[in-house]
Design a protein around this motif. Structure first.
Motif: not given
Length: 253
Positions: A52-60, A88-98, A101-109
Motif C-alpha cells: 500500500f502506498d498511503l500517499g503520505g506518512v501514516q501511523a499504523v 522494512t523499517t517496521v518488520n513485525e511477525a504475524m502469528t498464523f491463525h486460520a 489474523m490480527a496484529l496490534f503494533l508494539s510501536d503504534p507511533t
C-alpha cells in the motif's frame, strides 16, 4: 475492547499492488466492503506481498487479514513498513491463525508512507485468498460492555418450507451474528470516542470490533455495520461526565 474504523486501505491508499494476482480476483478487492469478494494470488511464485502506498506518512496501530486461506505451512507472514516501497523499517511477525489474523503494533507511533503484508506460500503453484484487509488506527476503550449486557445472536438466512407430504426442504444461505451490548458509566473520553465512531460510520460503513483481544482475539472479533445509532445518555454531568451508550451491529458476510 478495541474499535477499528479508520482504515487507510479504504481512503488513503493511492496505489495498491501485489506480487501476483489472479486476473479475475485483483488485489483491489481487499478494499471492497463485501468480505466475500476476495483477492487471490497467482501461481508464478511462492513469495507474495500486498503493498500500500498511503500517499503520505501514516501511523499504523493494527492490521487484520479477514477471510484468508493462508495455511500453517506458509511462512514469513509479516507486516512491514518504511519510507520506500518494500522498505522494512517496521518488520513485525504475524502469528498464523486460520481464517482471520490480527496484529496490534508494539510501536503504534511509527509513521510511514509504504506498508505491506508479506508471506511465503508453502508451494509456488498454489493460490491464497484474502477477503478484506484493515490497516489503520484503533480506539482502545477503557471499559467494555456492561456485565450481562452483551448478546451475540446467530442469524441464518436459509429458508425452510414443507412439501405437501410434510417433509421439510431448505434453501441454504449465509448466516451472520447480531452483536448487541451497552456501555454503562463510561468516562467522557470514551463517550466522545463512541460518538466519533457513530458519526463516521453511521449505518452505512462497516468497521471492526474486538470485544476481548486478550482472551478471545478471533472468536469475538467482528466486521459489520451498525443497525441503528444509539442515544448517548448522560448519567452524571459536571466536572466528570459519565455516559451510557447502546451498541447494535450486524456482522457483514
Amino acid at each position: 475492547m478495541r474499535l477499528m474504523y479508520n482504515n487507510f486501505v479504504d481512503y488513503a491508499a493511492t496505489v495498491i499492488t501485489a506480487a501476483t494476482a489472479a486476473a479475475d480476483l485483483p488485489v483491489s478487492n481487499v478494499q471492497h466492503p463485501h468480505r466475500g469478494k476476495v483477492y487471490r494470488t497467482g501461481t508464478s511464485g511462492a513469495s507474495e506481498y500486498v503493498r500500500f502506498d498511503l500517499g503520505g506518512v501514516q501511523a499504523v496501530q493494527a492490521v487484520i487479514l479477514l477471510d484468508h486461506t493462508l495455511t500453517s505451512g506458509d511462512s514469513s507472514i509479516r507486516l512491514q513498513g518504511g519510507a520506500a516501497p518494500g522498505a522494512t523499517t517496521v518488520n513485525e511477525a504475524m502469528t498464523f491463525h486460520a481464517g482471520t489474523m490480527a496484529l496490534f503494533l508494539s510501536d503504534p507511533t511509527a509513521a510511514y508512507q509504504y506498508w505491506q503484508v508479506v508471506f511465503t506460500k508453502s508451494a509456488a503453484g498454489e493460490t491464497r485468498d484474502i477477503g478484506r484487509i484493515f490497516l489503520g488506527t484503533l480506539v482502545e476503550c477503557t471499559k467494555s460492555f456492561q456485565h450481562g449486557s452483551p448478546e451475540i445472536t446467530p442469524v441464518d438466512l436459509s429458508e425452510t418450507d414443507r412439501s405437501l407430504g410434510g417433509q421439510t426442504f431448505s434453501d441454504i444461505k449465509a448466516s451472520y451474528d447480531e452483536i448487541k451490548g451497552e456501555f454503562y458509566w463510561i468516562d467522557d473520553a470514551q463517550g466522545t470516542a463512541l460518538k466519533a465512531l457513530a458519526d463516521t460510520v453511521g449505518t452505512h460503513t462497516p468497521f471492526f470490533i474486538s470485544i476481548d483481544p486478550t482472551n478471545k482475539p478471533y472468536d469475538l472479533l467482528y466486521y459489520g455495520k451498525f443497525t441503528k445509532l444509539s442515544a448517548h445518555k448522560i448519567e452524571m454531568a459536571g466536572s466528570a461526565y459519565r455516559w451510557s451508550v447502546g451498541f447494535e451491529m450486524n456482522e457483514e458476510v
